[in-house]
Design a protein around this motif. Structure first.
Motif, PDB file in Angstrom:
ATOM      1  N   HIS A 139       0.841  -1.202   0.000  1.00 35.73           N
ATOM      2  CA  HIS A 139       0.000   0.000   0.000  1.00 35.73           C
ATOM      3  C   HIS A 139       0.875   1.251   0.000  1.00 35.73           C
ATOM      4  CE1 HIS A 139      -4.132  -1.498   0.590  1.00 35.73           C
ATOM      5  NE2 HIS A 139      -3.555  -2.516   1.215  1.00 35.73           N
ATOM      6  N   ILE A 140       1.910   1.242   0.837  1.00 35.86           N
ATOM      7  CA  ILE A 140       2.833   2.375   0.920  1.00 35.86           C
ATOM      8  C   ILE A 140       3.475   2.618  -0.450  1.00 35.86           C
ATOM      9  CG2 ILE A 140       4.994   3.174   1.946  1.00 35.86           C
ATOM     10  CD1 ILE A 140       4.203   1.572   4.479  1.00 35.86           C
ATOM     11  N   LEU A 141       3.876   1.553  -1.112  1.00 32.44           N
ATOM     12  CA  LEU A 141       4.480   1.644  -2.436  1.00 32.44           C
ATOM     13  C   LEU A 141       3.509   2.251  -3.440  1.00 32.44           C
ATOM     14  CD1 LEU A 141       6.633   1.019  -4.585  1.00 32.44           C
ATOM     15  CD2 LEU A 141       5.754  -1.334  -4.662  1.00 32.44           C
ATOM     16  N   ASN A 142       2.295   1.738  -3.480  1.00 35.33           N
ATOM     17  CA  ASN A 142       1.301   2.263  -4.424  1.00 35.33           C
ATOM     18  C   ASN A 142       1.001   3.737  -4.169  1.00 35.33           C
ATOM     19  OD1 ASN A 142       0.187   0.174  -6.371  1.00 35.33           O
ATOM     20  ND2 ASN A 142       0.056  -0.986  -4.475  1.00 35.33           N
ATOM     21  N   ASN A 143       0.902   4.110  -2.901  1.00 35.75           N
ATOM     22  CA  ASN A 143       0.604   5.508  -2.567  1.00 35.75           C
ATOM     23  C   ASN A 143       1.682   6.461  -3.069  1.00 35.75           C
ATOM     24  OD1 ASN A 143      -1.775   4.844  -1.258  1.00 35.75           O
ATOM     25  ND2 ASN A 143      -0.911   4.942   0.790  1.00 35.75           N
ATOM     26  N   VAL A 144       2.949   6.094  -2.855  1.00 37.48           N
ATOM     27  CA  VAL A 144       4.023   7.001  -3.244  1.00 37.48           C
ATOM     28  C   VAL A 144       4.207   7.041  -4.756  1.00 37.48           C
ATOM     29  CG1 VAL A 144       5.943   5.331  -3.063  1.00 37.48           C
ATOM     30  CG2 VAL A 144       6.349   7.778  -2.602  1.00 37.48           C
ATOM     31  N   VAL A 145       3.998   5.928  -5.437  1.00 34.31           N
ATOM     32  CA  VAL A 145       4.071   5.924  -6.903  1.00 34.31           C
ATOM     33  C   VAL A 145       2.980   6.814  -7.483  1.00 34.31           C
ATOM     34  CG1 VAL A 145       3.751   4.488  -8.963  1.00 34.31           C
ATOM     35  CG2 VAL A 145       5.219   3.689  -7.099  1.00 34.31           C
ATOM     36  N   GLU A 146       1.792   6.729  -6.907  1.00 33.50           N
ATOM     37  CA  GLU A 146       0.681   7.568  -7.367  1.00 33.50           C
ATOM     38  C   GLU A 146       1.018   9.053  -7.217  1.00 33.50           C
ATOM     39  OE1 GLU A 146      -3.883   8.577  -5.963  1.00 33.50           O
ATOM     40  OE2 GLU A 146      -3.155   6.521  -5.749  1.00 33.50           O
ATOM     41  N   ALA A 148       4.083  10.413  -7.017  1.00 34.34           N
ATOM     42  CA  ALA A 148       5.195  10.759  -7.907  1.00 34.34           C
ATOM     43  C   ALA A 148       4.702  11.069  -9.313  1.00 34.34           C
ATOM     44  CB  ALA A 148       6.211   9.621  -7.936  1.00 34.34           C
ATOM     45  N   LYS A 149       3.720  10.325  -9.762  1.00 36.04           N
ATOM     46  CA  LYS A 149       3.169  10.561 -11.094  1.00 36.04           C
ATOM     47  C   LYS A 149       2.468  11.917 -11.175  1.00 36.04           C
ATOM     48  CE  LYS A 149       2.699   5.737 -12.499  1.00 36.04           C
ATOM     49  NZ  LYS A 149       3.469   5.890 -13.756  1.00 36.04           N
ATOM     50  N   LYS A 150       1.924  12.375 -10.048  1.00 34.21           N
ATOM     51  CA  LYS A 150       1.240  13.669 -10.037  1.00 34.21           C
ATOM     52  C   LYS A 150       2.206  14.838 -10.197  1.00 34.21           C
ATOM     53  CE  LYS A 150      -2.837  12.242  -7.448  1.00 34.21           C
ATOM     54  NZ  LYS A 150      -3.673  12.417  -6.227  1.00 34.21           N
ATOM     55  N   ILE A 151       3.489  14.601  -9.915  1.00 36.19           N
ATOM     56  CA  ILE A 151       4.477  15.658 -10.158  1.00 36.19           C
ATOM     57  C   ILE A 151       5.343  15.313 -11.375  1.00 36.19           C
ATOM     58  CG2 ILE A 151       4.497  16.421  -7.750  1.00 36.19           C
ATOM     59  CD1 ILE A 151       7.195  15.007  -7.445  1.00 36.19           C
ATOM     60  N   ASN A 152       4.738  14.533 -12.273  1.00 34.66           N
ATOM     61  CA  ASN A 152       5.297  14.268 -13.602  1.00 34.66           C
ATOM     62  C   ASN A 152       6.548  13.387 -13.609  1.00 34.66           C
ATOM     63  OD1 ASN A 152       3.276  15.841 -14.889  1.00 34.66           O
ATOM     64  ND2 ASN A 152       4.425  17.703 -14.408  1.00 34.66           N
ATOM     65  N   ILE A 153       6.670  12.514 -12.622  1.00 28.46           N
ATOM     66  CA  ILE A 153       7.674  11.451 -12.708  1.00 28.46           C
ATOM     67  C   ILE A 153       6.934  10.247 -13.292  1.00 28.46           C
ATOM     68  CG2 ILE A 153       9.311  10.006 -11.459  1.00 28.46           C
ATOM     69  CD1 ILE A 153       9.473  12.151  -9.328  1.00 28.46           C
ATOM     70  N   THR A 154       7.034  10.069 -14.582  1.00 26.82           N
ATOM     71  CA  THR A 154       6.155   9.138 -15.291  1.00 26.82           C
ATOM     72  C   THR A 154       6.350   7.677 -14.882  1.00 26.82           C
ATOM     73  OG1 THR A 154       7.733   9.101 -17.122  1.00 26.82           O
ATOM     74  CG2 THR A 154       5.891  10.647 -17.284  1.00 26.82           C
ATOM     75  N   ALA A 218      19.291   1.232  -9.268  1.00 21.11           N
ATOM     76  CA  ALA A 218      20.554   1.393  -8.533  1.00 21.11           C
ATOM     77  C   ALA A 218      21.264   2.692  -8.902  1.00 21.11           C
ATOM     78  CB  ALA A 218      21.462   0.202  -8.806  1.00 21.11           C
ATOM     79  N   GLY A 219      21.536   3.505  -7.888  1.00 24.87           N
ATOM     80  CA  GLY A 219      22.226   4.774  -8.081  1.00 24.87           C
ATOM     81  C   GLY A 219      21.361   5.895  -8.600  1.00 24.87           C
ATOM     82  N   LYS A 220      20.098   5.610  -8.908  1.00 22.96           N
ATOM     83  CA  LYS A 220      19.227   6.619  -9.538  1.00 22.96           C
ATOM     84  C   LYS A 220      17.847   6.682  -8.897  1.00 22.96           C
ATOM     85  CE  LYS A 220      19.999   4.201 -13.180  1.00 22.96           C
ATOM     86  NZ  LYS A 220      19.986   3.595 -14.520  1.00 22.96           N
ATOM     87  N   ALA A 221      17.707   6.247  -7.675  1.00 23.44           N
ATOM     88  CA  ALA A 221      16.390   6.125  -7.049  1.00 23.44           C
ATOM     89  C   ALA A 221      15.692   7.480  -6.886  1.00 23.44           C
ATOM     90  CB  ALA A 221      16.512   5.439  -5.694  1.00 23.44           C
ATOM     91  N   ASP A 222      14.416   7.495  -7.206  1.00 23.97           N
ATOM     92  CA  ASP A 222      13.558   8.648  -6.909  1.00 23.97           C
ATOM     93  C   ASP A 222      12.900   8.473  -5.541  1.00 23.97           C
ATOM     94  OD1 ASP A 222      13.721   9.911  -9.571  1.00 23.97           O
ATOM     95  OD2 ASP A 222      12.576   8.148 -10.234  1.00 23.97           O
ATOM     96  N   SER A 277       0.794  18.589  -0.329  1.00 22.33           N
ATOM     97  CA  SER A 277      -0.497  17.965  -0.012  1.00 22.33           C
ATOM     98  C   SER A 277      -1.589  18.438  -0.963  1.00 22.33           C
ATOM     99  CB  SER A 277      -0.895  18.272   1.439  1.00 22.33           C
ATOM    100  OG  SER A 277      -1.204  19.636   1.606  1.00 22.33           O
ATOM    101  N   ILE A 278      -1.497  19.671  -1.414  1.00 22.13           N
ATOM    102  CA  ILE A 278      -2.479  20.182  -2.387  1.00 22.13           C
ATOM    103  C   ILE A 278      -2.348  19.427  -3.700  1.00 22.13           C
ATOM    104  CG2 ILE A 278      -3.093  22.198  -3.784  1.00 22.13           C
ATOM    105  CD1 ILE A 278      -2.369  23.915  -1.318  1.00 22.13           C
ATOM    106  N   ILE A 279      -1.099  19.149  -4.114  1.00 18.50           N
ATOM    107  CA  ILE A 279      -0.889  18.348  -5.322  1.00 18.50           C
ATOM    108  C   ILE A 279      -1.448  16.943  -5.114  1.00 18.50           C
ATOM    109  CG2 ILE A 279       0.870  17.284  -6.793  1.00 18.50           C
ATOM    110  CD1 ILE A 279       2.621  19.757  -6.224  1.00 18.50           C
TER     111      ILE A 279
END
Length: 282
Positions: A139-146, A148-154, A218-222, A277-279
């Motif tokens: 759940h934590i993983l899905n929440n953060v991926v969601e 990240a996509k909202k700030i255009n990390i595709t 590896a070495g490039k984590a967001d 939080s607004i985003i």
């Protein structure tokens, strides 16, 4: 002690003043009326605060109930913790009466920005879930991926942290990391997810190269998906106090995001948390 309390109050009011100056944000303030008037008088900023839509409640517990009620009725999009204990606010948020929970698990995200570094780093969960099981970490993983996509990390790169890059039974977090990676692939989560990775291998291309770890993360984590709250909390505070990072923290997974600021947070951190939080609410 009195001086420290006044410092904290002044910091909160400075944040509120800055919010009042942002014309695109309409704020509903829920706090104690007597304390509010006293602090406003001492700081001489009553005029600025009159521009905020104030809804005054006499008791702190009433403030939490009012905030949850407004969220339930779609009157607000974000809840920002003020002079109220986090456990009181979140206990109210979790009550079934307010219908603020869906199928997701609540989790906390740190959005960390460092001077001279062009991209943010996310740390999760460093403030809410203390020792999450694998299913909670999904759940934590899905929440953060969601988010990240909202700030255009595709397609965000997620490093599942442990103390090693090899899964070993004597280190349970490394075994969890391997399981999470496998489940992320099986569930078709739209992100590059790899684990276990130690911190250096996750964020340093040079360290990953030396250890011959070659993958998309590896070495490039967001995103750093940490094994427990202590790890995430420590990482975020090390970045703030030793690296000058700005930490924007907020809780997602419910109907509306919740900004849970610390008394030690500066104005920049508080405003960044509100902006993030607004985003997240979009």
């Amino acid at each position: 002690m009195i001086n420290r309390i006044k410092e904290i109050q002044n910091l909160k009011l400075e944040s509120e003043k800055r919010i009042a100056e942002l014309k695109d944000i309409s704020a509903t303030k829920l706090t104690d009326q007597i304390e509010k008037r006293k602090i406003l008088a001492e700081n001489k900023i009553e005029q600025q605060m009159r521009d905020i839509n104030l809804s005054i409640k006499h008791y702190i517990s009433d403030s939490a109930i009012e905030a949850a009620s407004l969220a339930k009725e779609n009157q607000i999009k974000v809840i920002i913790k003020g002079n109220i204990h986090t456990d009181i606010l979140m206990r109210t948020y979790l009550k079934k009466d307010f219908s603020l929970l869906g199928t997701k698990r609540l989790s906390h995200i740190w959005h960390m920005t460092i001077p001279k570094n062009s991209k943010p780093l996310f740390i999760t969960d460093g403030a809410l879930n203390v020792a999450p099981r694998v299913d909670v970490k999904m759940h934590i993983l899905n929440n953060v991926v969601e988010f990240a996509k909202k700030i255009n990390i595709t397609k965000p790169k997620v490093a599942i942290l442990s103390g090693t890059e090899d899964p070993i039974e004597s280190m349970p977090s490394s075994m969890d990391a391997k399981t999470i990676m496998e489940r992320a692939i099986k569930d078709n989560i739209d992100a590059f997810v790899h684990g276990p990775l130690a911190f250096d291998n996750a964020v340093s291309p040079e360290a990953a190269k030396i250890k011959k770890i070659n993958n998309e993360v590896a070495g490039k984590a967001d995103i750093l998906l940490v094994p427990n709250l202590e790890t995430g909390n420590s990482l975020s505070k090390i970045m703030v106090y030793f690296m000058g990072a700005c930490a924007a923290g907020f809780i997602v997974g419910g109907k509306v995001p919740v900004v849970v600021t610390s008394r030690a947070d500066n104005t920049a951190s508080r405003l960044a948390s509100i902006a993030a939080s607004i985003i997240a609410a979009q």
